[in-house]
Every structure is written in structure tokens, then in C-alpha cells.
Design a protein around this motif. Structure first.
Motif, PDB file in Angstrom:
ATOM      1  N   ALA A  23      -4.051 -20.025  -5.140  1.00 39.40           N
ATOM      2  CA  ALA A  23      -4.405 -18.610  -5.053  1.00 39.40           C
ATOM      3  C   ALA A  23      -5.776 -18.333  -5.664  1.00 39.40           C
ATOM      4  O   ALA A  23      -6.582 -17.583  -5.096  1.00 39.40           O
ATOM      5  CB  ALA A  23      -3.339 -17.768  -5.751  1.00 39.40           C
ATOM      6  N   VAL A  24      -6.061 -18.930  -6.810  1.00 45.11           N
ATOM      7  CA  VAL A  24      -7.345 -18.705  -7.482  1.00 45.11           C
ATOM      8  C   VAL A  24      -8.500 -19.237  -6.641  1.00 45.11           C
ATOM      9  O   VAL A  24      -9.519 -18.559  -6.462  1.00 45.11           O
ATOM     10  CB  VAL A  24      -7.346 -19.357  -8.886  1.00 45.11           C
ATOM     11  N   VAL A  25      -8.357 -20.432  -6.087  1.00 39.99           N
ATOM     12  CA  VAL A  25      -9.421 -21.022  -5.270  1.00 39.99           C
ATOM     13  C   VAL A  25      -9.677 -20.180  -4.024  1.00 39.99           C
ATOM     14  O   VAL A  25     -10.834 -19.834  -3.702  1.00 39.99           O
ATOM     15  CB  VAL A  25      -9.071 -22.474  -4.878  1.00 39.99           C
ATOM     16  N   LEU A  26      -8.631 -19.820  -3.290  1.00 38.89           N
ATOM     17  CA  LEU A  26      -8.784 -19.050  -2.060  1.00 38.89           C
ATOM     18  C   LEU A  26      -9.416 -17.685  -2.324  1.00 38.89           C
ATOM     19  O   LEU A  26     -10.329 -17.258  -1.602  1.00 38.89           O
ATOM     20  CB  LEU A  26      -7.422 -18.862  -1.381  1.00 38.89           C
ATOM     21  N   ASN A  27      -8.947 -17.018  -3.363  1.00 40.46           N
ATOM     22  CA  ASN A  27      -9.437 -15.662  -3.616  1.00 40.46           C
ATOM     23  C   ASN A  27     -10.842 -15.647  -4.206  1.00 40.46           C
ATOM     24  O   ASN A  27     -11.602 -14.709  -3.955  1.00 40.46           O
ATOM     25  CB  ASN A  27      -8.457 -14.918  -4.522  1.00 40.46           C
ATOM     26  N   THR A  28     -11.207 -16.669  -4.976  1.00 41.03           N
ATOM     27  CA  THR A  28     -12.581 -16.758  -5.478  1.00 41.03           C
ATOM     28  C   THR A  28     -13.551 -16.941  -4.317  1.00 41.03           C
ATOM     29  O   THR A  28     -14.615 -16.299  -4.265  1.00 41.03           O
ATOM     30  CB  THR A  28     -12.722 -17.929  -6.463  1.00 41.03           C
ATOM     31  N   GLY A 125     -15.101  -8.404  10.682  1.00 39.12           N
ATOM     32  CA  GLY A 125     -14.994  -9.856  10.584  1.00 39.12           C
ATOM     33  C   GLY A 125     -14.589 -10.333   9.202  1.00 39.12           C
ATOM     34  O   GLY A 125     -13.686 -11.163   9.044  1.00 39.12           O
ATOM     35  N   VAL A 126     -15.249  -9.794   8.175  1.00 42.68           N
ATOM     36  CA  VAL A 126     -14.960 -10.227   6.806  1.00 42.68           C
ATOM     37  C   VAL A 126     -13.563  -9.779   6.381  1.00 42.68           C
ATOM     38  O   VAL A 126     -12.808 -10.548   5.762  1.00 42.68           O
ATOM     39  CB  VAL A 126     -16.019  -9.679   5.832  1.00 42.68           C
ATOM     40  N   ALA A 127     -13.210  -8.551   6.712  1.00 36.70           N
ATOM     41  CA  ALA A 127     -11.886  -8.049   6.334  1.00 36.70           C
ATOM     42  C   ALA A 127     -10.779  -8.835   7.032  1.00 36.70           C
ATOM     43  O   ALA A 127      -9.702  -9.039   6.466  1.00 36.70           O
ATOM     44  CB  ALA A 127     -11.776  -6.571   6.661  1.00 36.70           C
ATOM     45  N   ALA A 128     -11.030  -9.280   8.266  1.00 36.31           N
ATOM     46  CA  ALA A 128     -10.031 -10.077   8.986  1.00 36.31           C
ATOM     47  C   ALA A 128      -9.761 -11.394   8.267  1.00 36.31           C
ATOM     48  O   ALA A 128      -8.619 -11.861   8.189  1.00 36.31           O
ATOM     49  CB  ALA A 128     -10.497 -10.344  10.410  1.00 36.31           C
ATOM     50  N   ILE A 129     -10.840 -11.986   7.711  1.00 32.09           N
ATOM     51  CA  ILE A 129     -10.658 -13.197   6.894  1.00 32.09           C
ATOM     52  C   ILE A 129      -9.784 -12.872   5.684  1.00 32.09           C
ATOM     53  O   ILE A 129      -8.899 -13.645   5.300  1.00 32.09           O
ATOM     54  CB  ILE A 129     -12.024 -13.745   6.425  1.00 32.09           C
ATOM     55  N   GLY A 130     -10.017 -11.700   5.102  1.00 32.68           N
ATOM     56  CA  GLY A 130      -9.238 -11.277   3.949  1.00 32.68           C
ATOM     57  C   GLY A 130      -7.759 -11.112   4.257  1.00 32.68           C
ATOM     58  O   GLY A 130      -6.901 -11.429   3.423  1.00 32.68           O
ATOM     59  N   VAL A 131      -7.462 -10.616   5.450  1.00 34.66           N
ATOM     60  CA  VAL A 131      -6.058 -10.458   5.847  1.00 34.66           C
ATOM     61  C   VAL A 131      -5.343 -11.803   5.785  1.00 34.66           C
ATOM     62  O   VAL A 131      -4.237 -11.931   5.247  1.00 34.66           O
ATOM     63  CB  VAL A 131      -5.946  -9.861   7.260  1.00 34.66           C
ATOM     64  N   THR A 137      -1.800 -16.055   0.218  1.00 34.73           N
ATOM     65  CA  THR A 137      -1.609 -15.992  -1.233  1.00 34.73           C
ATOM     66  C   THR A 137      -0.352 -15.213  -1.594  1.00 34.73           C
ATOM     67  O   THR A 137       0.407 -15.608  -2.484  1.00 34.73           O
ATOM     68  CB  THR A 137      -2.828 -15.336  -1.902  1.00 34.73           C
ATOM     69  N   MET A 138      -0.120 -14.122  -0.907  1.00 35.45           N
ATOM     70  CA  MET A 138       1.066 -13.309  -1.161  1.00 35.45           C
ATOM     71  C   MET A 138       2.341 -14.131  -0.963  1.00 35.45           C
ATOM     72  O   MET A 138       3.271 -14.074  -1.781  1.00 35.45           O
ATOM     73  CB  MET A 138       1.077 -12.101  -0.223  1.00 35.45           C
ATOM     74  N   ALA A 163      -2.642  -5.341   2.684  1.00 42.10           N
ATOM     75  CA  ALA A 163      -2.644  -4.018   3.302  1.00 42.10           C
ATOM     76  C   ALA A 163      -4.041  -3.403   3.292  1.00 42.10           C
ATOM     77  O   ALA A 163      -4.476  -2.770   4.256  1.00 42.10           O
ATOM     78  CB  ALA A 163      -1.660  -3.109   2.561  1.00 42.10           C
ATOM     79  N   VAL A 164      -4.754  -3.602   2.179  1.00 40.36           N
ATOM     80  CA  VAL A 164      -6.107  -3.068   2.054  1.00 40.36           C
ATOM     81  C   VAL A 164      -7.041  -3.707   3.075  1.00 40.36           C
ATOM     82  O   VAL A 164      -7.845  -3.024   3.721  1.00 40.36           O
ATOM     83  CB  VAL A 164      -6.632  -3.292   0.616  1.00 40.36           C
ATOM     84  N   SER A 165      -6.953  -5.020   3.236  1.00 44.70           N
ATOM     85  CA  SER A 165      -7.805  -5.715   4.198  1.00 44.70           C
ATOM     86  C   SER A 165      -7.530  -5.226   5.618  1.00 44.70           C
ATOM     87  O   SER A 165      -8.451  -5.075   6.421  1.00 44.70           O
ATOM     88  CB  SER A 165      -7.587  -7.230   4.105  1.00 44.70           C
ATOM     89  N   VAL A 166      -6.264  -4.968   5.908  1.00 41.38           N
ATOM     90  CA  VAL A 166      -5.921  -4.418   7.223  1.00 41.38           C
ATOM     91  C   VAL A 166      -6.572  -3.049   7.399  1.00 41.38           C
ATOM     92  O   VAL A 166      -7.132  -2.734   8.464  1.00 41.38           O
ATOM     93  CB  VAL A 166      -4.390  -4.307   7.380  1.00 41.38           C
TER      94      VAL A 166
END
Length: 300
Positions: A23-28, A125-131, A137-138, A163-166
Motif C-alpha cells: 500500500a505504501v509503495v503504490l500510494n507514494t 487520465g490521472v484520476a483513472a489511475i487513482g481509481v 489498496t482498499m 470514491a474521490v478518484s471516481v
């Protein structure tokens, strides 16, 4: 006076180490991507979400460190070990998120008064990656969050982030279709509201545990009634229930039991009942033969 402290929860804490690392690696990685493209696109929604995700990374690291410390062995100086760090991590996680909400709200209100041009396609595009990243991670914390508010804090952060990224994808799409610059700060305010709502219960629960309140889900009256229903027990006094960590609870109580016969077997019966029915793993029971002669006086 007798004790039952036989439970070992180190395996529970160790089981989440890999999840925290991933989770830390992906979110960083995502924070860097989101911040860079948020600045390039002039998107407050992306920059706000990057700041929120950065607080999540710090929160994940804090929760990970607390989970690791909670699995360390007790010492003569710290007889319960460092289990309570999981409660402190959950509390600090909640406070960090509340602070992030204030920052996002302030900047969103400022942007409403002075809207800026935003590159909608970049936001999408960036937010879609975040989704994708937030959803992965969730899911890492889906199982463990049911009985541990430290893990639940990590899970709620990631669920809110998904939800925020969506919602950011939606705002980017609306920007492309309408060209209305005010959509971006409005979505930022929605983000702030989502974070606040998701954090409020975590803040309440962690603050209660940090101040040794009875853990949520345990009814002291029901515990007292069950103890007083044990064979040979006439009453229960000085009942205290508190959390040792986000997964372990403790209890101390005085039981008035005039007849000493069966004292030892009753301890085992009471401890098993408290663990199974009330999730209380660490018990300390003191017997009294005569309630009027309680050594602590009238407060019994």
C-alpha cells in the motif's frame, strides 16, 4: 487474585505487514504522479487529492509502524508491550485527515472566487489511475478492518480515496464537456466532505479508546450480569473494561464469592465466557468473601 493473559496476537499484527508495504509503495508512486500532473494541468482537484493521498501515505506508515510495534514482546518496563500504539496511530490518522480537510476546503473556496483553467483530459487520465491503485489498496485491508480500528483507518482512507478518484474522473469529464471552471473547486469541496464524514467515526472511536473508554460493542451492564450469573457469585464490583490495542481488550473485576470451593475452575469459565461473548482476552479477577470487608472500602 488470578489472571488470564494467555492470548498471543502477534500473528495478527504480522499478517498485515505485506499489505502495508504494498500500500505504501503504490500510494507514494501515485502521489508523485498526481502532484506533477495536477500542477501541469492546473487542477485543484488533483492537487487536493494528491495532498490527501500524501496524508494517507503518512497514515499508512504510522499504522504499519504501530502494527509492527504491537507485535513486539512485553518487557518488565512495558508489561503490555506496545499494543496501544495501534490506538494512537488510528487517532493521529484521523487528526491528519481532519487537517487535510481544512486545507482542501480553504483552497477550494479561494478557487471558487478566482476560477482557473483546468486541463480536463489530464485530470481524467490521472484520476483513472487513482481509481485502480486505491481500489487495489482498499482490498488489501478489506478482511482485517472488521475487528481492528487501526486497519479500519487504513481501509476507510483507501475506500474514500477510491470514491474521490471516481468523482475526480467525473469532474474532469464535465470540464471537457462544459468548460465550466468552477466544477473543479466544487468537486474539491465534495472530496473534503467525503473525507470528513469517513473520518469522524474513526476519530470518535480512537479518541475513546485512547482515553480508556469501554470499547464500542461491549456493554458493561451485560458483562456485569453474566459475571454475577456465574456459580457461587453473589455480586460483581469494581468492573473496569478498556482496550489494550485496537484488537485486544482487558477487564478487571472484584467478584463476591462467599464459598471458596471451585475458585480456580470458575476463573477458567469466566475467562472463556468473556473472550467468546465479549471479545475480552485479558482478565484479572479478585475474589471477596464478604462485600462489607472489601479492602478498597465503600467504593467497591
Amino acid at each position: 487474585m488470578t489472571h488470564d493473559h494467555s492470548h498471543d496476537h502477534s500473528a495478527h499484527f504480522a499478517a498485515h505487514n505485506r499489505s502495508f508495504a504494498i500500500a505504501v509503495v503504490l500510494n507514494t508512486l501515485f502521489v508523485v504522479i498526481e502532484a506533477v500532473y495536477g500542477v501541469m494541468a492546473g487542477s485543484l482537484a488533483l492537487i487536493a487529492d494528491a495532498g490527501h493521498n500524501l496524508s494517507d501515505v503518512l497514515g499508512l506508515i504510522m499504522a504499519w509502524a504501530a502494527s509492527w510495534m504491537a507485535g513486539r514482546a512485553a518487557t518488565d518496563a512495558r508489561t503490555y508491550g506496545l499494543k496501544k500504539t495501534t490506538i494512537l496511530a488510528a487517532l493521529f490518522n484521523a487528526l491528519i485527515l481532519i487537517a487535510a480537510v481544512g486545507g482542501i476546503t480553504w483552497e477550494a473556496v479561494r478557487r471558487l472566487a478566482d476560477p482557473a483553467d483546468v486541463a480536463g483530459l489530464t485530470v481524467i487520465g490521472v484520476a483513472a489511475i487513482g481509481v485502480v491503485i486505491n481500489a487495489i489498496t482498499m482490498l488489501l485491508f478489506l478482511k482485517g478492518q472488521r475487528g481492528d480500528i487501526n486497519i479500519r483507518g487504513a481501509f476507510l482512507h483507501m475506500a474514500a480515496d477510491t470514491a474521490v478518484s471516481v468523482s475526480v474522473v467525473v469532474s474532469g469529464t464535465m470540464l471537457v464537456l462544459t468548460g465550466l471552471a468552477w466544477i473543479d473547486p466544487v468537486v474539491s469541496l465534495v472530496i473534503a466532505a467525503v473525507i470528513f464524514i469517513g473520518t469522524w467515526q474513526l476519530l470518535k472511536d480512537s479518541l475513546a479508546l485512547a482515553t480508556d473508554a469501554v470499547p464500542r460493542g461491549i456493554d458493561p451492564a451485560a458483562v456485569r450480569a453474566r459475571l454475577e450469573a456465574l456459580p457461587g457469585v453473589s455480586s460483581a464490583h469494581h468492573l473496569h473494561i478498556w482496550a489494550l490495542s485496537t484488537t485486544e481488550n482487558a477487564l478487571t473485576v472484584h467478584l463476591v464469592k462467599p464459598d471458596p470451593e471451585g475458585d480456580d475452575s470458575l476463573i477458567s469459565e469466566a475467562s472463556a465466557m468473556l473472550a467468546e461473548d465479549f471479545n475480552i482476552q485479558h482478565t484479572t479477577i479478585q475474589y471477596e468473601r464478604d462485600h462489607q470487608q472489601c479492602p478498597t472500602g465503600g467504593g467497591c
